[in-house]
Enzyme design. Structure first.
Site, PDB file in Angstrom:
ATOM      1  N   GLU A 167       0.825  -1.219   0.000  1.00 57.15           N
ATOM      2  CA  GLU A 167       0.000   0.000   0.000  1.00 57.15           C
ATOM      3  C   GLU A 167       0.853   1.260   0.000  1.00 57.15           C
ATOM      4  O   GLU A 167       0.795   2.069   0.954  1.00 57.15           O
ATOM      5  CB  GLU A 167      -0.945  -0.009   1.205  1.00 57.15           C
ATOM      6  CG  GLU A 167      -1.899  -1.187   1.221  1.00 57.15           C
ATOM      7  CD  GLU A 167      -2.995  -1.072   2.281  1.00 57.15           C
ATOM      8  OE1 GLU A 167      -2.957  -0.125   3.077  1.00 57.15           O
ATOM      9  OE2 GLU A 167      -3.897  -1.932   2.298  1.00 57.15           O
ATOM     10  N   GLU A 365      -4.951  -8.839   0.529  1.00 61.26           N
ATOM     11  CA  GLU A 365      -5.562  -8.632   1.852  1.00 61.26           C
ATOM     12  C   GLU A 365      -7.060  -8.424   1.678  1.00 61.26           C
ATOM     13  O   GLU A 365      -7.494  -7.699   0.781  1.00 61.26           O
ATOM     14  CB  GLU A 365      -5.027  -7.368   2.559  1.00 61.26           C
ATOM     15  CG  GLU A 365      -3.653  -7.482   3.123  1.00 61.26           C
ATOM     16  CD  GLU A 365      -3.210  -6.202   3.855  1.00 61.26           C
ATOM     17  OE1 GLU A 365      -4.059  -5.517   4.450  1.00 61.26           O
ATOM     18  OE2 GLU A 365      -2.016  -5.917   3.810  1.00 61.26           O
TER      19      GLU A 365
HETATM   20  C1  BGP Z   1      -4.198  -2.603   5.490  1.00 62.49           C
HETATM   21  C2  BGP Z   1      -2.754  -2.765   5.919  1.00 62.49           C
HETATM   22  C3  BGP Z   1      -2.547  -3.781   6.981  1.00 62.49           C
HETATM   23  C4  BGP Z   1      -3.675  -3.948   7.981  1.00 62.49           C
HETATM   24  C5  BGP Z   1      -5.049  -3.825   7.363  1.00 62.49           C
HETATM   25  C6  BGP Z   1      -6.206  -3.747   8.327  1.00 62.49           C
HETATM   26  O1  BGP Z   1      -4.391  -1.325   4.984  1.00 62.49           O
HETATM   27  O2  BGP Z   1      -1.940  -3.128   4.822  1.00 62.49           O
HETATM   28  O3  BGP Z   1      -1.310  -3.524   7.538  1.00 62.49           O
HETATM   29  O4  BGP Z   1      -3.438  -3.227   9.086  1.00 62.49           O
HETATM   30  O5  BGP Z   1      -5.125  -2.700   6.516  1.00 62.49           O
HETATM   31  O6  BGP Z   1      -6.397  -2.427   8.788  1.00 62.49           O
HETATM   32  P1  BGP Z   1      -6.322  -2.014  10.306  1.00 62.49           P
HETATM   33  O7  BGP Z   1      -5.214  -2.813  10.877  1.00 62.49           O
HETATM   34  O8  BGP Z   1      -6.009  -0.560  10.316  1.00 62.49           O
HETATM   35  O9  BGP Z   1      -7.643  -2.316  10.894  1.00 62.49           O
END
Ligand code: BGP
Length: 472
Positions: A167, A365
């Site tokens: 990202e 993801e």
């Molecule tokens: C994505 C990231 C991850 C992870 C995920 C979930 O944007 O690549 O690192 O954290 O989001 O989001 P969060 O952890 O902020 O709930």
């Protein structure tokens, strides 16, 4: 009852990142990244003051967790190498302890039948580079290429799937526009310079990879967040979603896949006098070093419309082109405050098919973070996370359809196999198939979704029996 089968060899797995799971331990030789620094400066910025040193302890318990991940049907796993763990300073001095840890980790994954995938940077710039200006400076770019080369040389014999950045747009977006990540700056011009240098760093890493003639493949993980406008028949609304798409999606997708920036994005930046400084030969470098495949992180869409009232700011902010709105009857994951819109994954696939030469891609993801999951524990202590099963299933249905319509998606990784540290949200929302409770020193336990994911992976698909309702 419908069946959703995926092709033979489709990758099923999960993703996490070094800073979100490893932890920091005396004697490990790890240097500070921006996260340790920010925590030191302001522990209150982190939910319940849980900082990066107390993550899921993967540095020590990977041998216990990896077989558990395999039990959940995880047959490929992406994590990230922490630059601050393998290099101790700006001169590039190697930390043998750091390399040895990732060696052990990669070997353990392979020994357990899990294909390792490595990402080079997941929001965790070493502090020794941040204190020199981070990606605002070109020196950090060339240093990243040197770090990438070290990683390829060291791990490419065993690791065949690589990602340059996770990202990348989040670094300028959250660090230099919206002040959710360190260094908490709000300045569009600086954000654009950082974004440009990150793209250059990614392309340089691809160049290093090509030089090695490695048999593997290299990609980039993009959070392609479709921007849907409120009124598709309103030109101003269309312009708003187009600007959002250019700034937040195409700014990395186009140069990474097509080797060039969209003309409309360049004009937009020129109009705002925020074009980054660059060397003319950079553009050749970016053109000649595109990725083999794309990783797509998808959680939620963006809902935008044209700005109703003028936007006042003394620095360039993309918000002058749009504002968010919440559609009526939209379904929310209330824990995270993110809309649930499964069709987004299909729209992304069709966009990659039609506008990006049908480049191979995988979901890197997708997942559902839920607060206070202990409320869903049964009497044996197992989290009954039917909502997670439904969330994954509903996204997979749309993914399946996209593939049937010709999209080149070759895998699905959920976030994340085990509960991990969510940046400033720490352990507020949990995403795992496996529950981790470091604070209570409890043993990791399987949630209900673990068994479901195992079946999905074993059977290369699922049958849509009556699912449990989403927890909304
Ligand atoms: C994505 C990231 C991850 C992870 C995920 C979930 O944007 O690549 O690192 O954290 O989001 O989001 P969060 O952890 O902020 O709930």
């Amino acid at each position: 009852m419908e069946e959703y089968r995926f092709r033979q060899g489709f990758l099923w797995g999960g993703a996490c990142s070094g800073p979100q799971c490893e932890g920091v331990f005396p004697g490990d030789g790890k240097q500070d990244s921006i996260w340790e620094q920010w925590y030191r400066e302001d522990p209150n910025a982190f939910y319940q003051q849980v900082g990066p040193q107390f993550t899921s302890n993967f540095y020590q318990n990977y041998q216990e967790l990896i077989p558990m991940m395999r039990e959940c049907g995880i047959t490929s796993f992406r994590t990230s190498i922490q630059w601050s763990r393998v290099m101790t300073d700006r001169e590039g001095t190697i930390n043998p302890e750091g390399l040895a840890f990732y060696d052990r980790l990669v070997d353990a994954l392979i020994a357990n039948g899990i294909q390792p995938m490595l990402c080079l940077l997941h929001f965790d710039l070493p502090m020794y580079w941040m204190e020199k200006g981070g990606f605002e400076r070109r020196e950090t770019v060339t240093a990243f290429a040197r770090y990438a080369r070290l990683c390829f040389e060291h791990f490419s014999d065993r690791v065949k799937m690589w990602f340059t950045f996770n990202e990348p747009v989040v670094i300028p977006e959250q660090g230099y526009l919206y002040q959710h990540h360190y260094p908490l700056v709000r300045d569009g011009k600086r954000a654009i310079q950082v974004a440009y240098h990150i793209q250059l760093a990614s392309s340089m890493a691809v160049r290093e990879f090509r030089k090695m003639n490695s048999p593997g493949q290299i990609g980039i993980v993009t959070n392609l967040t479709p921007a849907y406008c409120q009124d598709p028949d309103n030109t101003e609304d269309q312009n708003a979603s187009q600007a959002v798409d250019l700034i937040f999606n195409r700014s990395f997708l186009d140069p990474s896949v097509k080797g060039e920036y969209p003309r409309e994005l360049v004009s937009l930046l020129k109009d705002n006098s925020v074009l980054p400084s660059y060397h003319s030969e950079d553009l050749d470098l970016i053109r000649d070093n595109t990725v083999d495949f794309v990783g797509v992180n998808y959680y939620h869409p963006r809902r935008v419309r044209h700005r109703q009232a003028p936007f006042v700011s003394n620095v360039f902010m993309p918000d002058k082109y749009f504002e968010y709105y919440v559609p009526e009857n939209c379904r929310m994951n209330i824990s995270r405050g993110w809309e649930i819109y499964e069709k987004g994954i299909y729209d992304i696939g069709i966009n990659l098919r039609d506008n990006y030469g049908n480049i191979p891609w995988m979901v890197t993801e997708n997942g559902m973070g839920v607060q206070d999951e202990e409320q869903f524990m049964d009497k044996d202590g197992m989290v009954q996370d039917d909502y997670r099963i439904t969330f994954i299933k509903d996204h997979l249905k749309w993914l399946h359809r996209a593939i049937q319509e010709g999209c080149a998606c070759f895998g699905y990784h959920m976030w994340s196999p085990f509960d991990s540290w969510s940046w400033s949200n720490a352990y507020k929302n949990r995403y795992g198939l496996i529950r981790i409770d470091i604070a209570k020193e409890a043993k990791p336990t399987y949630k209900k979704s673990a068994q479901w994911f195992r079946q999905l992976s074993d059977q290369n698909g699922f049958t849509d029996k009556d699912g449990a309702p989403l927890f909304l």
